[in-house]
Design an enzyme around this catalytic site. Structure first.
Site, short mmCIF file in Angstrom:
data_model
loop_
_atom_site.label_atom_id
_atom_site.label_comp_id
_atom_site.label_asym_id
_atom_site.label_seq_id
_atom_site.Cartn_x
_atom_site.Cartn_y
_atom_site.Cartn_z
CG HIS A 123 -1.79 1.13 1.40
ND1 HIS A 123 -3.17 1.06 1.30
CD2 HIS A 123 -1.53 2.44 1.69
CE1 HIS A 123 -3.70 2.25 1.52
NE2 HIS A 123 -2.72 3.10 1.76
CD GLU A 124 1.70 3.88 3.58
OE1 GLU A 124 2.17 4.91 3.04
OE2 GLU A 124 0.57 3.84 4.08
CG HIS A 162 0.34 5.90 -0.96
ND1 HIS A 162 -0.80 6.30 -1.62
CD2 HIS A 162 -0.06 5.41 0.25
CE1 HIS A 162 -1.85 6.03 -0.85
NE2 HIS A 162 -1.43 5.50 0.27
#
Length: 233
Positions: free
Chosen positions: A34-35, A38
């Site tokens: 997820h990170e 980004h």
């Protein structure tokens, strides 16, 4: 969600263990994804901040936030350490920030879809397998349960992150459509809003609306990922 599972009374010891394992897999595999998503999208759009700080990695040690991990395990919502993004490095700061923010929850949906395909594929295989041993049936049962929990957790994370409340990803997507004056005002109070958000989460203030959205999206994903195997049922 672990607390809800225990309070419901509709569980056994192995179900709790399976839920914990699915949560740990999310914490150590999907939250870093997820990170990293980004940071990777931000990098592609012109911001190398995350890359310079060593955050474009799937190494969980670079991303884990212990409070966020504990909350994910206990209540089903959590977070990792936010990847640093400098919107000033984007050609269009609002759009760049919105697209970078969108990448995170989309990675959770991708994880849920892959798990859904695996679940339905195994279910199709199971449906066409005859004469399985009772012990093998128990293994299948908990494997299916693991995948269901994994999908539910990642659907929950995606829905949660789409909430248009700072510092969640949904707020950054929303800001692409807001005038700068409103954005600056929101940023002034972001820390206070974040504290209030955490209190509301711990008190279960979002449970009703999030459960509705989670259940709907979970059903959609299970239906879509079941379509390639519909011939087997």
């Amino acid at each position: 969600m672990l607390l809800s599972l225990i309070r419901s009374g509709n569980f056994d010891f192995f179900s709790v263990i399976v839920y914990i394992l699915s949560s740990l897999m999310t914490i150590f595999l999907v939250l870093p994804l997820h990170e990293c998503a980004h940071g990777f999208v931000a990098y592609k759009l012109g911001d190398s901040t995350a890359k310079r700080q060593g955050r474009l990695t799937l190494n969980p040690l670079a991303h884990i936030d212990y409070l966020g991990a504990a909350l994910l395990l206990l209540v089903g919502f959590g977070w990792a350490k936010p990847v640093p993004i400098n919107a000033r490095n984007f050609k269009n700061p609002k759009v760049g920030m919105a697209i970078s923010a969108l990448a995170g929850p989309m990675s959770n949906l991708l994880a849920a879809i892959i798990a859904g395909l695996l679940y339905n594929g195994l279910l199709a295989l199971f449906a066409n397998t005859i004469g399985m041993l009772e012990a093998a049936l128990e293994i299948w049962k908990y494997l299916f349960l693991f995948l269901q929990f994994f999908i539910m957790i990642n659907v929950g994370l995606a829905v949660f992150n789409f909430l248009p409340i700072p510092p969640l990803d949904g707020s950054k997507i929303l800001m692409a459509f807001l005038p700068n004056k409103v954005i600056f005002k929101i940023m002034q109070y972001e820390q206070i809003i974040s504290i209030v958000l955490m209190i509301v989460i711990l008190m279960g203030g979002f449970n009703g609306i999030l459960n509705l959205a989670d259940n709907f999206l979970y059903s959609v994903i299970m239906w879509l990922t079941g379509l390639p195997f519909v011939w087997a049922f």
